[in-house]
Every structure is written in structure tokens, then in C-alpha cells.
Design an enzyme around this catalytic site. Structure first.
Site, PDB file in Angstrom:
ATOM      1  NE  ARG A  58      33.587  38.963  52.477  1.00 48.49           N
ATOM      2  CZ  ARG A  58      33.381  37.652  52.424  1.00 48.49           C
ATOM      3  NH1 ARG A  58      33.479  36.919  53.527  1.00 48.49           N
ATOM      4  NH2 ARG A  58      33.092  37.066  51.289  1.00 48.49           N
TER       5      ARG A  58
ATOM      6  CE  LYS B  28      29.868  38.965  51.623  1.00 47.96           C
ATOM      7  NZ  LYS B  28      29.748  39.806  50.407  1.00 47.96           N
TER       8      LYS B  28
ATOM      9  CG  HIS C 121      37.209  43.968  49.879  1.00 52.59           C
ATOM     10  ND1 HIS C 121      36.690  43.267  50.942  1.00 52.59           N
ATOM     11  CD2 HIS C 121      36.711  43.361  48.769  1.00 52.59           C
ATOM     12  CE1 HIS C 121      35.894  42.303  50.511  1.00 52.59           C
ATOM     13  NE2 HIS C 121      35.899  42.328  49.193  1.00 52.59           N
TER      14      HIS C 121
ATOM     15  NE  ARG D 227      37.243  38.642  50.419  1.00 56.07           N
ATOM     16  CZ  ARG D 227      36.996  37.486  51.044  1.00 56.07           C
ATOM     17  NH1 ARG D 227      37.659  37.181  52.143  1.00 56.07           N
ATOM     18  NH2 ARG D 227      36.121  36.629  50.572  1.00 56.07           N
TER      19      ARG D 227
ATOM     20  CG  HIS E  68      34.707  33.577  46.880  1.00 56.48           C
ATOM     21  ND1 HIS E  68      35.787  33.657  46.026  1.00 56.48           N
ATOM     22  CD2 HIS E  68      34.657  34.774  47.526  1.00 56.48           C
ATOM     23  CE1 HIS E  68      36.349  34.847  46.136  1.00 56.48           C
ATOM     24  NE2 HIS E  68      35.693  35.539  47.043  1.00 56.48           N
TER      25      HIS E  68
ATOM     26  CE1 TYR F   9      40.755  38.339  43.888  1.00 55.83           C
ATOM     27  CE2 TYR F   9      39.043  36.682  44.137  1.00 55.83           C
ATOM     28  CZ  TYR F   9      39.618  37.875  44.515  1.00 55.83           C
ATOM     29  OH  TYR F   9      39.044  38.609  45.523  1.00 55.83           O
TER      30      TYR F   9
END
Length: 415
Positions: free
Chosen positions: A264, A288, A358, A361, A384, A393
Site C-alpha cells: 500500500r 494497517k 492501489h 496492488r 489480508h 481476485y
């Protein structure tokens, strides 16, 4: 050090005679360390000296060279029509003064600006909420900043007495605040208000269960396709960097981290030298959730970072890997990383579903999937928290989906 920038001993004596005079040598070194060039430092010194001389003339000492004095000095320059250039930019007289005040505050020679100029205070309940969320939920400052405007508006609209909140007024507030902003905006508003209500319930300032009164924003999970670029387009984006310039070398390393590892923008901006173990080539990224994850460092990414560090990175002591190229030199921000990606996409003239970090990414994840990498492995690289997020995806290989999809049964008329 000051003598390097002043032409005559008389000028030097004149500069040292003002309240800030004894500290101008250190101020000059501070400007040099921040990457300012000789000509610019000369201009900023003139502005700093002019401010210090004005302060002496109105009876102010060194400890009074703070933001309040700076405001009065600006009014003085305005009266002389010296505050701005004809272009509208602030003149070097006021910019040099601002830098001097920042330097004096940094060195602890004057009171910080916050202690001099009263700042608008946030609502008491909002401050308590931020503290509670940090202490009990481990919420990041960035997330709480995103909640701030919604909760401030809530308290201004419904008042500072949450005991009087009811389901009807809360729903009306959420619907009004979220109107016209799309699903993403609506979900953000609902989340902010719901978390605030849970805090109020926990401290006994709100009826239990009121957080369940907010409407759930309808959004079907995995309803859209991820936005990505073909691998050929990604390579065209990487090729737009001019490797003969410091900016191009830095941007190339930044883009490689986005495109190869799917980092990110915030991950790249937060990257520090101690996060890279050159011996066995892992890269530590927090992300995050603030949990450290070790990722492999591809050869081309490592070489790009080394090329930047060896010959093109500004020579200032900073733990951050990537720095700005113009003074004041400082670590790149997440916004700056996003801008780097957006400019590269624009230079490459690729048709991109979105312009920012993004999309690279998403492109990295899509490329890994098409190379046969499993979804759990992709989720580990992208960090994730849930496999359901990575499953998004699985829809990008439309050809494979056609192969596994069951044929629609023939419709035969009833006899």
C-alpha cells in the site's frame, strides 16, 4: 557558518545584534540539513533577520519570537506592501520569519505554537472517545481522524447529551450525512456513529442497544471485479521513470515495491532502513493491522532501492528510506506515494480503471493468481486479515471461470 552566507563583517555584526542573532549560526545549519540551497538560505536569512530586527524595535525578546509575534509582523509587512510578491506568493521576508519561528520552537528556545495560540478545542466527548478507542480497541490515529468530522457533526446536530439520543434522530442524521456520497461514504458514516454509540454505551452515557438502531448499508460482498492492469501495462508504467535523475531513480524503486509486492502507499511511506534485512532479503511491513509481516525482497526491487540509496538519496540523517527531493527534505507521505503512481500511470498513457497506488496492488495480486499462486499465498503477501478478501481476485480469470461454470440448462416447453 553564518559568515559563509554574508558578504561583509559589518553585515555579520548587524545580524548578530538582534534577539535571534546568537542563534543564526545554528539556524543556518538547520536550513542546510533540511536540503536548502545556498541562494535560498540567503533569502531565508534575510527574512529571519528582518523579523528579529522588527521584534527588537517593538520591544520583544527572544522568547517572544513565537506565532503571535509572527502574526503581528505579517500585519507590519502588509502595511508596507511587502507581505507578498506580485505573483501572490509570500515574500522571503515572511517565509524566512516562519522558518526561524519553527527552528526556535524545535530547539526549545520559545514556547510551541500550540501553547501560544489557543487552538479550537474538540468536543470533550470526542476526546474521550479517541482515548477510549486507542486504549481499549487499539484503533489507529488515521482511523480516528476519519471518524472525527462525522462525530463532531453528530454532536453539533444532536447536542452534547447522548442520554437524549434516540433511534429516529440517529437514523435521520446518518441518512442526511451519507446522502449523495455513494455506498463507501455511507458505510463510513454508519461505522463512525456506531463505534461512537458503543463507546457511549460502555461508559453508561447511552441506552444499551441503541447502536443496533442504525441501518445497515446494503452492499453485496465481492459484487465487483478488482481493478487491475495487464502485466504489459505495468511494465510500461515502470519504464516511464528517468533513471538518469534522482527523482526517477527514487520513483522507480517506489513503483517496484507497489507493483512487485503489492504494498500500500502507506507501507512504502512508512518503510525504514531497519525494516530491510539485506543478508537474507526479507522485508518487514506492518500495514494497517500493525502486525509485522516478513515478505521476500525481489532482486530487482532490492537493486532499485540500493541504487537510490547509493547515489541519489539526499544525505540527511533519517530512518526513512524514501525522502522528498525538494527542501524541506522529509520522508515521503502516503499521499506523495499515491501521486508518484498517478503520474507514472499518466506518463505511460495506459487505460487504467483508477489512477493511484492501489491499482498496482490489485495488478500484483492478479498477476500472481495467473501464475498459479494459491489464494492463501496471495493473501499472505497482501496481508489480508480474511481469506474472503483475497477471494475477490478469484474472479479476474474470466477464461477459467468459463471453463468451470456449469452450462445453463436447456429450457423446454411444457407439453
Amino acid at each position: 557558518m553564518l559568515t559563509t552566507y554574508l558578504k561583509t563583517p559589518l553585515t555579520l555584526q548587524h545580524y548578530r545584534s538582534t534577539p535571534a542573532g546568537p542563534h543564526l549560526d545554528a539556524f543556518t545549519g538547520w536550513l542546510e540539513a533540511r536540503g536548502y540551497q545556498r541562494r535560498r538560505i540567503q533569502h531565508l536569512l534575510r527574512g529571519a533577520h528582518r523579523f528579529s530586527r522588527w521584534a527588537h524595535g517593538v520591544g520583544l525578546g527572544l522568547q517572544e519570537l513565537h506565532t503571535t509575534a509572527l502574526g503581528a509582523y505579517g500585519q507590519h509587512l502588509q502595511g508596507l506592501q511587502r507581505l507578498r510578491y506580485p505573483s501572490g506568493r509570500y515574500s522571503h521576508l515572511v517565509v524566512g520569519a516562519r522558518h526561524l519561528v519553527t527552528f526556535l520552537e524545535t530547539m526549545g528556545l520559545v514556547a510551541p505554537a500550540a501553547a501560544v495560540v489557543p487552538q479550537p478545542s474538540e468536543p470533550e466527548l470526542l476526546g474521550a472517545f479517541r482515548h477510549w478507542m486507542c486504549t481499549h480497541r487499539g484503533t489507529t490515529a488515521a482511523t480516528l481522524t476519519g471518524y472525527r468530522s462525522t462525530i463532531t457533526d453528530l454532536l453539533q446536530t444532536l447536542g452534547n447529551h447522548p442520554e437524549r439520543f434516540d433511534a429516529e434522530t440517529l437514523r435521520a442524521f446518518v441518512l442526511a450525512r451519507a446522502e449523495g456520497g455513494g455506498i463507501g461514504r455511507a458505510k463510513t458514516v454508519v461505522t463512525a456513529v456506531r463505534m461512537f454509540l458503543r463507546f457511549l454505551i460502555a461508559i453508561g452515557r447511552c441506552p444499551p442497544g441503541l447502536d443496533h438502531a442504525l441501518p445497515t448499508i446494503a452492499q453485496w460482498r465481492l459484487a465487483s471485479l478488482p481493478k487491475y492492469l495487464p502485466i504489459e501495462a505495468v511494465e510500461r508504467v515502470l519504464a516511464t521513470c528517468d533513471l538518469a535523475t534522482p527523482i526517477g531513480v527514487r520513483d522507480h524503486a517506489v513503483l517496484l515495491l507497489l507493483a512487485r509486492l503489492g504494498l500500500r502507499a502507506g507501507d512504502v511511506a512508512a518503510l525504514r532502513w531497519h525494516d530491510i534485512a539485506w543478508q537474507d532479503s526479507p522485508l518487514c511491513v506492518a500495514g494497517k493491522n500493525r502486525r509485522q509481516t516478513r515478505l521476500p525482497l525481489p532482486q530487482d526491487v532490492g537493486e532499485a532501492i540500493l541504487a537510490y540509496a547509493a547515489d541519489h538519496r539526499p544525505r540527511i540523517p533519517s530512518p526513512a528510506v524514501f525522502l522528498t527531493t525538494m527542501a524541506p527534505l522529509r520522508p515521503l507521505s502516503p499521499k506523495a506515494v499515491t501521486t508518484i503512481a498517478a503520474r507514472a500511470l499518466s506518463r505511460a498513457h495506459v487505460e487504467s480503471p483508477s489512477y493511484g497506488a492501489h491499482v498496482l496492488r490489485h495488478s500484483a495480486a492478479t498477476h500472481m493468481l495467473r501464475q498459479g499462486v494459491s489464494l492463501p499465498s496471495i493473501g499472505a503477501v497482501l496481508r489480508h486479515a480474511s481469506v474472503e478478501t483475497t477471494a475477490h481476485y478469484a474472479k479476474v480469470d474470466v477464461g477459467l471461470l468459463h471453463e468451470v461454470a456449469r452450462p445453463w440448462p436447456e429450457v423446454t416447453p411444457c407439453s
